[in-house]
Design a protein around this motif. Structure first.
Motif, PDB file in Angstrom:
ATOM      1  N   UNK A 155     104.537  20.031  64.116  1.00 54.80           N
ATOM      2  CA  UNK A 155     104.454  19.191  62.917  1.00 54.80           C
ATOM      3  C   UNK A 155     104.866  19.963  61.664  1.00 54.80           C
ATOM      4  N   UNK A 156     104.414  21.216  61.540  1.00 52.33           N
ATOM      5  CA  UNK A 156     104.685  21.995  60.337  1.00 52.33           C
ATOM      6  C   UNK A 156     106.118  22.512  60.304  1.00 52.33           C
ATOM      7  N   UNK A 157     106.595  23.047  61.420  1.00 53.92           N
ATOM      8  CA  UNK A 157     107.909  23.717  61.431  1.00 53.92           C
ATOM      9  C   UNK A 157     109.071  22.785  61.721  1.00 53.92           C
ATOM     10  N   UNK A 158     108.796  21.662  62.415  1.00 56.21           N
ATOM     11  CA  UNK A 158     109.884  20.773  62.802  1.00 56.21           C
ATOM     12  C   UNK A 158     110.505  21.127  64.134  1.00 56.21           C
ATOM     13  N   UNK A 159     110.109  22.251  64.720  1.00 54.18           N
ATOM     14  CA  UNK A 159     110.615  22.654  66.031  1.00 54.18           C
ATOM     15  C   UNK A 159     109.725  22.063  67.124  1.00 54.18           C
ATOM     16  N   UNK A 160     110.334  21.635  68.226  1.00 55.48           N
ATOM     17  CA  UNK A 160     109.549  21.176  69.363  1.00 55.48           C
ATOM     18  C   UNK A 160     109.124  22.388  70.183  1.00 55.48           C
ATOM     19  N   UNK A 161     108.144  22.157  71.020  1.00 60.70           N
ATOM     20  CA  UNK A 161     107.638  23.243  71.869  1.00 60.70           C
ATOM     21  C   UNK A 161     108.743  23.829  72.744  1.00 60.70           C
ATOM     22  N   UNK A 162     109.540  22.961  73.334  1.00 61.42           N
ATOM     23  CA  UNK A 162     110.603  23.447  74.229  1.00 61.42           C
ATOM     24  C   UNK A 162     111.650  24.267  73.501  1.00 61.42           C
ATOM     25  N   UNK A 163     111.854  23.981  72.214  1.00 61.01           N
ATOM     26  CA  UNK A 163     112.865  24.707  71.442  1.00 61.01           C
ATOM     27  C   UNK A 163     112.465  26.152  71.152  1.00 61.01           C
ATOM     28  N   UNK A 164     111.170  26.434  71.161  1.00 63.53           N
ATOM     29  CA  UNK A 164     110.727  27.782  70.801  1.00 63.53           C
ATOM     30  C   UNK A 164     110.286  28.612  72.002  1.00 63.53           C
TER      31      UNK A 164
END
Length: 321
Positions: free
Chosen positions: A201-210
């Motif tokens: 929610x804060x960063x805009x990245x999804x879990x899979x992306x990181x």
């Protein structure tokens, strides 16, 4: 329920081996003249079987083909909260199980009768004091010296601690998933293996992306490299690091986060994972900056007023007429 040869039920396998040996010796006693020697061996094997049966940490019962209990070990008496074997022997095996699990237990018992064995099954024992204990059960047929099914042996392993740990893990996972703070878990080298919804929610990245990226991959280019090295040195020494990062979101905007990163050790004592708990403190820092600016301006205003008063005091008095 009742799986032959399960790693969790080694006493069951050992008992089967000993029982086969007893049957072999019984058959041999009928064919050889040295009856005394064979009977001595038979007696020794029977004693070892009894000792193994009673010393097993897992609860064990033996039933006839109708499911009535003919023998049980000390562990079964203990787990049921009873005092003597007589309180168990003679009962139908299904009465040891809580009512809601009895139909399933009977079905698995029939599978043993028909197939010689069945898959493991988890049931709850109906324990004295109105308590329930979850167990993993396994069992198989016992054959007589002629190869005819004679009885059923059932082994029950207490899994209370495992279930409690599973429930605790579920509660912990739920708390982390619902937390307002960002939570990241990385391996000992800093590669991310978990990110909670707050991070997304804060960063805009999804879990899979990181996943697989370094724990500090979001740090802005102007972040102090020396402080970053100091952080990793502290973590590798097994200590917790606390501080602030200037971090870049997926959309390119920058924010300041307050972070606490702690090492987690495995059973071998080595650091296996890193856990980072973060929160966006940009608004707080902005408010603090505004407050300091306001206080500064107020101080300047006060100094200006004092300065004017000093000037006024230094002016020569007006002489009338």
């Amino acid at each position: 329920m009742f799986h032959r040869g399960s790693p969790d039920h080694r006493p069951l396998s050992e008992l089967e081996i000993l029982r086969r040996r007893v049957k072999e010796l019984e058959a041999a006693a009928q064919k050889h003249q040295d009856v005394e020697t064979l009977q001595r061996s038979l007696h020794e094997c029977q004693e070892k079987l009894k000792s193994t049966f009673d010393a097993s940490p897992d609860a064990i019962i033996i039933t006839d083909l109708d499911g009535d209990i003919t023998e049980c070990n000390k562990a079964m008496v203990s787990i049921l909260g009873l005092n003597t074997k007589e309180a168990v022997i003679g009962r139908h095996f299904s009465t040891l199980v809580v009512p809601s699990d009895r139909p399933h237990a009977r079905q698995k018992f029939l599978e043993v009768i028909q197939n010689g064995t069945s898959r493991e099954v988890e049931v709850s024992l109906d324990v004295a004091g109105n308590r329930q204990i979850p167990v993993l059960t396994a069992g198989s047929l016992i054959f007589d010296s002629k190869g005819v099914p004679a009885s059923v042996i059932i082994c029950a392993k207490d899994i209370s601690q495992r279930k409690a740990l599973e429930e605790e893990n579920i509660r912990l996972a739920t708390a982390i998933e619902q937390a307002d703070e960002m939570v990241l878990v990385a391996d000992h080298q800093g590669a991310i293996c978990y990110a909670n919804p707050a991070f997304e929610k804060v960063t805009g990245y999804t879990r899979n992306e990181v996943l697989g990226k370094n724990l500090c991959f979001l740090e802005s280019a102007d972040h102090n490299q020396d402080s970053c090295k100091a952080m990793w040195t502290l973590l590798q020494d097994g200590k917790t690091w606390k501080g602030h990062f200037t971090t870049q979101k997926k959309d390119g905007s920058v924010y300041v986060e307050e972070a606490t990163i702690s090492p987690v050790r495995g059973r071998d004592g080595r650091i296996s994972h890193l856990v980072a708990v973060k929160r966006d403190v940009s608004e707080i820092i902005n408010l603090e900056t505004q407050l300091r600016q306001s206080q500064k301006m107020e101080a300047i205003g006060t100094l200006a007023w004092i300065f004017t008063q000093v000037i006024e005091l230094r002016k020569p008095p007006l002489i009338s007429g």
